[in-house]
Design a protein around this motif. Structure first.
Motif, PDB file in Angstrom:
ATOM      1  N   LEU A 146       0.818  -1.218   0.000  1.00  0.00           N
ATOM      2  CA  LEU A 146       0.000   0.000   0.000  1.00  0.00           C
ATOM      3  C   LEU A 146       0.852   1.269   0.000  1.00  0.00           C
ATOM      4  O   LEU A 146       0.315   2.380   0.028  1.00  0.00           O
ATOM      5  N   GLU A 147       2.179   1.087   0.009  1.00  0.00           N
ATOM      6  CA  GLU A 147       3.127   2.199  -0.058  1.00  0.00           C
ATOM      7  C   GLU A 147       3.001   3.146   1.130  1.00  0.00           C
ATOM      8  O   GLU A 147       3.022   4.376   0.997  1.00  0.00           O
ATOM      9  N   ILE A 148       2.869   2.554   2.318  1.00  0.00           N
ATOM     10  CA  ILE A 148       2.803   3.338   3.553  1.00  0.00           C
ATOM     11  C   ILE A 148       3.676   2.676   4.609  1.00  0.00           C
ATOM     12  O   ILE A 148       4.070   1.513   4.480  1.00  0.00           O
ATOM     13  N   ASP A 149       3.986   3.419   5.682  1.00  0.00           N
ATOM     14  CA  ASP A 149       4.743   2.878   6.804  1.00  0.00           C
ATOM     15  C   ASP A 149       3.792   2.191   7.784  1.00  0.00           C
ATOM     16  O   ASP A 149       2.598   2.486   7.826  1.00  0.00           O
ATOM     17  N   LYS A 150       4.366   1.308   8.587  1.00  0.00           N
ATOM     18  CA  LYS A 150       3.550   0.576   9.550  1.00  0.00           C
ATOM     19  C   LYS A 150       2.957   1.509  10.594  1.00  0.00           C
ATOM     20  O   LYS A 150       1.955   1.188  11.251  1.00  0.00           O
ATOM     21  N   SER A 151       3.559   2.683  10.761  1.00  0.00           N
ATOM     22  CA  SER A 151       3.080   3.656  11.747  1.00  0.00           C
ATOM     23  C   SER A 151       1.930   4.515  11.227  1.00  0.00           C
ATOM     24  O   SER A 151       1.430   5.392  11.937  1.00  0.00           O
ATOM     25  N   ALA A 152       1.484   4.273  10.004  1.00  0.00           N
ATOM     26  CA  ALA A 152       0.409   5.080   9.410  1.00  0.00           C
ATOM     27  C   ALA A 152      -0.863   4.980  10.245  1.00  0.00           C
ATOM     28  O   ALA A 152      -1.167   3.947  10.843  1.00  0.00           O
ATOM     29  N   THR A 153      -1.611   6.072  10.291  1.00  0.00           N
ATOM     30  CA  THR A 153      -2.890   6.078  11.016  1.00  0.00           C
ATOM     31  C   THR A 153      -3.935   5.295  10.234  1.00  0.00           C
ATOM     32  O   THR A 153      -3.746   4.980   9.049  1.00  0.00           O
ATOM     33  N   ASP A 154      -5.049   4.994  10.883  1.00  0.00           N
ATOM     34  CA  ASP A 154      -6.125   4.260  10.215  1.00  0.00           C
ATOM     35  C   ASP A 154      -6.639   5.041   8.998  1.00  0.00           C
ATOM     36  O   ASP A 154      -6.921   4.451   7.946  1.00  0.00           O
ATOM     37  N   ASP A 155      -6.761   6.344   9.146  1.00  0.00           N
ATOM     38  CA  ASP A 155      -7.226   7.167   8.024  1.00  0.00           C
ATOM     39  C   ASP A 155      -6.225   7.133   6.870  1.00  0.00           C
ATOM     40  O   ASP A 155      -6.608   7.100   5.697  1.00  0.00           O
TER      41      ASP A 155
ATOM     42  N   VAL B 267      -4.239   4.668   6.190  1.00  0.00           N
ATOM     43  CA  VAL B 267      -4.354   3.338   5.588  1.00  0.00           C
ATOM     44  C   VAL B 267      -5.504   3.318   4.581  1.00  0.00           C
ATOM     45  O   VAL B 267      -5.356   2.825   3.452  1.00  0.00           O
ATOM     46  N   LYS B 268      -6.651   3.859   4.988  1.00  0.00           N
ATOM     47  CA  LYS B 268      -7.819   3.887   4.098  1.00  0.00           C
ATOM     48  C   LYS B 268      -7.540   4.726   2.848  1.00  0.00           C
ATOM     49  O   LYS B 268      -7.911   4.349   1.731  1.00  0.00           O
ATOM     50  N   LYS B 269      -6.884   5.860   3.048  1.00  0.00           N
ATOM     51  CA  LYS B 269      -6.550   6.741   1.924  1.00  0.00           C
ATOM     52  C   LYS B 269      -5.574   6.050   0.976  1.00  0.00           C
ATOM     53  O   LYS B 269      -5.712   6.136  -0.250  1.00  0.00           O
ATOM     54  N   ALA B 270      -4.598   5.343   1.548  1.00  0.00           N
ATOM     55  CA  ALA B 270      -3.608   4.635   0.729  1.00  0.00           C
ATOM     56  C   ALA B 270      -4.272   3.535  -0.098  1.00  0.00           C
ATOM     57  O   ALA B 270      -3.946   3.336  -1.274  1.00  0.00           O
ATOM     58  N   PHE B 271      -5.217   2.830   0.528  1.00  0.00           N
ATOM     59  CA  PHE B 271      -5.923   1.773  -0.203  1.00  0.00           C
ATOM     60  C   PHE B 271      -6.687   2.346  -1.393  1.00  0.00           C
ATOM     61  O   PHE B 271      -6.633   1.798  -2.501  1.00  0.00           O
ATOM     62  N   ARG B 272      -7.401   3.440  -1.171  1.00  0.00           N
ATOM     63  CA  ARG B 272      -8.161   4.041  -2.270  1.00  0.00           C
ATOM     64  C   ARG B 272      -7.232   4.473  -3.401  1.00  0.00           C
ATOM     65  O   ARG B 272      -7.541   4.292  -4.586  1.00  0.00           O
ATOM     66  N   LYS B 273      -6.084   5.030  -3.038  1.00  0.00           N
ATOM     67  CA  LYS B 273      -5.119   5.483  -4.034  1.00  0.00           C
ATOM     68  C   LYS B 273      -4.553   4.308  -4.834  1.00  0.00           C
ATOM     69  O   LYS B 273      -4.473   4.354  -6.069  1.00  0.00           O
ATOM     70  N   MET B 274      -4.168   3.226  -4.138  1.00  0.00           N
ATOM     71  CA  MET B 274      -3.573   2.068  -4.810  1.00  0.00           C
ATOM     72  C   MET B 274      -4.608   1.309  -5.627  1.00  0.00           C
ATOM     73  O   MET B 274      -4.304   0.791  -6.709  1.00  0.00           O
TER      74      MET B 274
ATOM     75  N   GLN C 116      -5.805  -7.524   5.263  1.00  0.00           N
ATOM     76  CA  GLN C 116      -4.912  -8.007   6.312  1.00  0.00           C
ATOM     77  C   GLN C 116      -4.678  -6.934   7.374  1.00  0.00           C
ATOM     78  O   GLN C 116      -4.724  -7.209   8.575  1.00  0.00           O
ATOM     79  N   ILE C 117      -4.449  -5.690   6.927  1.00  0.00           N
ATOM     80  CA  ILE C 117      -4.226  -4.590   7.866  1.00  0.00           C
ATOM     81  C   ILE C 117      -5.489  -4.318   8.673  1.00  0.00           C
ATOM     82  O   ILE C 117      -5.424  -4.080   9.891  1.00  0.00           O
ATOM     83  N   LYS C 118      -6.638  -4.350   8.032  1.00  0.00           N
ATOM     84  CA  LYS C 118      -7.903  -4.138   8.753  1.00  0.00           C
ATOM     85  C   LYS C 118      -8.092  -5.198   9.835  1.00  0.00           C
ATOM     86  O   LYS C 118      -8.540  -4.890  10.944  1.00  0.00           O
ATOM     87  N   LYS C 119      -7.749  -6.432   9.507  1.00  0.00           N
ATOM     88  CA  LYS C 119      -7.901  -7.517  10.476  1.00  0.00           C
ATOM     89  C   LYS C 119      -6.957  -7.331  11.658  1.00  0.00           C
ATOM     90  O   LYS C 119      -7.344  -7.516  12.817  1.00  0.00           O
TER      91      LYS C 119
END
Length: 244
Positions: free
Chosen positions: A186-195, A197-204, A237-240
């Motif tokens: 998803l091209e994000i760091d593990k420290s990314a916030t939930d928001d 993560v959601k934004k990264a998913f939409r972008k990818m 997987q991240i959501k879980k």
């Protein structure tokens, strides 16, 4: 098509070298008579550059041969992977003809990753180039694992194709599963916030949507669907893990 006729005639009179030469000359003639709607295009500055399906196919074959030979051996499983792609894309008859030429390229022809990749980078759209990298990783993994030498040459090709570092890492993570692979995809760091993560998913999801390759053949669209599915699985997987 002209290229296949000349390739066959070349093979009859001069065997494999004649087939390769006939294929190349025929591709050039095909390009001359092909209408402009049958090419893949891109813009560089104000200059319009084009690559025909025939040229794209020939250059893609060359990149395949570079990856297959990267670890010092030619795997039959990897050869079968490439042949399967062309059967899906073009049908058995044309695939057989193409693969005869491909076999000769793999065994003897010296090709330049730099020249081929730079040529394609100037004449294809970015989503197409992303799919090329995904396809090359698929070839490398066909025998069960991607060797360090194969990964290195694919990364080199990605550089010549002007693929961004994060995009390359994302695709590579689809083949090298680690604990943080989902975040890399998803091209994000593990420290990314939930928001984030959601934004990264939409972008990818938008970047890797199969519709981006609507102009490509069926085998490439299937590859796009696989990338899209990997993005979805990473997000799930991240959501879980986070209980989202």
């Amino acid at each position: 098509m002209i290229k296949w006729l000349l390739a066959i005639l070349g093979y009859i009179y001069f065997r494999f070298p004649g087939a390769i030469l006939g294929f190349i000359i025929g591709s050039l003639l095909d390009n001359y008579v092909r209408v402009s709607g049958g090419v893949f295009t891109s813009m560089m500055g104000n200059q319009r550059q084009e690559v025909s399906p025939g040229d794209f196919e020939l250059n893609l074959l060359s990149l395949c041969s570079i990856v297959i030979k990267a670890d010092g051996s030619v795997s039959q499983t990897e050869l079968d992977y490439v042949r399967s792609y062309f059967v899906q894309a073009y049908g058995k008859e044309r695939a057989n003809a193409t693969f005869r030429t491909f076999n000769e390229v793999v065994k003897s022809r010296q090709v330049s990753a730099s020249k081929i990749s730079r040529y394609l980078a100037a004449r294809t759209k970015y989503p197409t180039r992303l799919q090329i990298i995904h396809f090359l990783f698929g070839i490398a993994q066909a025998d069960g694992r991607v060797s360090d030498a194969e990964a290195a040459i694919i990364q080199e090709i990605a550089g010549y194709l002007q693929i961004g570092a994060r995009d390359f890492a994302s695709i590579k993570a689809m083949f090298f599963k680690k604990t943080d692979s989902a975040y890399t995809i998803l091209e994000i760091d593990k420290s990314a916030t939930d928001d984030e993560v959601k934004k990264a998913f939409r972008k990818m999801a938008k970047k890797y949507h199969p519709d981006k390759l609507g102009h490509m053949d069926e085998a490439y669209r299937k590859g796009a669907e696989e990338k899209f599915r990997n993005v979805q699985e990473a997000y799930d997987q991240i959501k879980k893990e986070r209980g989202l």
